[in-house]
Design an enzyme around this catalytic site. Sequence first.
Site, mmCIF file in Angstrom:
data_model
loop_
_atom_site.group_PDB
_atom_site.id
_atom_site.type_symbol
_atom_site.label_atom_id
_atom_site.label_comp_id
_atom_site.label_asym_id
_atom_site.label_seq_id
_atom_site.Cartn_x
_atom_site.Cartn_y
_atom_site.Cartn_z
ATOM 1 N N HIS A 156 -6.166 2.324 -3.655
ATOM 2 C CA HIS A 156 -5.143 1.770 -2.769
ATOM 3 C C HIS A 156 -4.725 0.386 -3.249
ATOM 4 C CE1 HIS A 156 -8.068 -0.961 -0.476
ATOM 5 N NE2 HIS A 156 -8.811 -0.316 -1.353
ATOM 6 N N CYS A 205 0.809 -1.220 0.000
ATOM 7 C CA CYS A 205 0.000 0.000 0.000
ATOM 8 C C CYS A 205 0.844 1.272 0.000
ATOM 9 C CB CYS A 205 -0.984 -0.007 1.171
ATOM 10 S SG CYS A 205 -0.272 0.197 2.814
ATOM 11 N N HIS A 228 -2.550 1.153 7.084
ATOM 12 C CA HIS A 228 -2.939 1.055 5.670
ATOM 13 C C HIS A 228 -3.321 2.457 5.206
ATOM 14 C CE1 HIS A 228 -4.201 -1.008 2.013
ATOM 15 N NE2 HIS A 228 -5.271 -0.226 1.995
#
Length: 241
Positions: free
Chosen positions: A213, A153, A201
């Site tokens: 993402h 990510c 994240h």
Amino acid sequence: MKKFALSLAVAGAIFAAPTVTDAMSMGDRGDDVRDLQESLADAGYNSSSNVDGVFGPLTLSAVQDYQSSNGISSPAGNFYGTAGPATQSSLGMDGSGSTSTASSGSSSSSSDSSSQVAGTSDVSNSSGIISTARSLTGSPYVWGGTSPSGFDCSGFIQYAFQQNGENVPRTVAEMWNAGTAVSNPQPGDLVFFETRTGPSHAGIYLGNNEFIHAGSSTGVTISNLSTNPYWSSTYIGARSM
């Protein structure tokens, strides 16, 4: 979501009554923006409920959609999302609105090609980052990955920013610490989630509660902050880089 309710705080300088040669961009507000929103709604590019005289994320998205559909600008354009003379003329606006207030540090402009358009550089760079990020949709997830052959990510975010001349830290925690907290994310800002302890994240905010993402089970994909219960429950905030 209440987290994303557009702030009605007024900031910046008051400019003279706009004409068709005055450009409008993120942060502007007033009757001229309301005229723009109504014209976009009449053309089918804006919801009639989003006619409030505030140039926020929904108006930005509507302007961008209109510009793309009518060949006025594109995500690669320097003034994508800025409603200048070309956009206003195409919408049939006569520039007869009243005074407006622009965001702090903004400057008035006489044409889309001026380098002094309020917020132009930020909008343009954010559009470039988003365009790069969207082009990577479908790239696989790879732990530690930093290239289109595989991203994690933070590697995905770092790559999208670097391709547009912006450097950001490598890890999610470092990005969280380096960014400036914002209560209402704008396109190009980062949104963060606590999937483990602390910020763990992150993705790039696209507008309309959507973000892109690199998910561990999906690869690079677009998700929604309000309709996806997992992301809405783990969301912890946004940062401007």
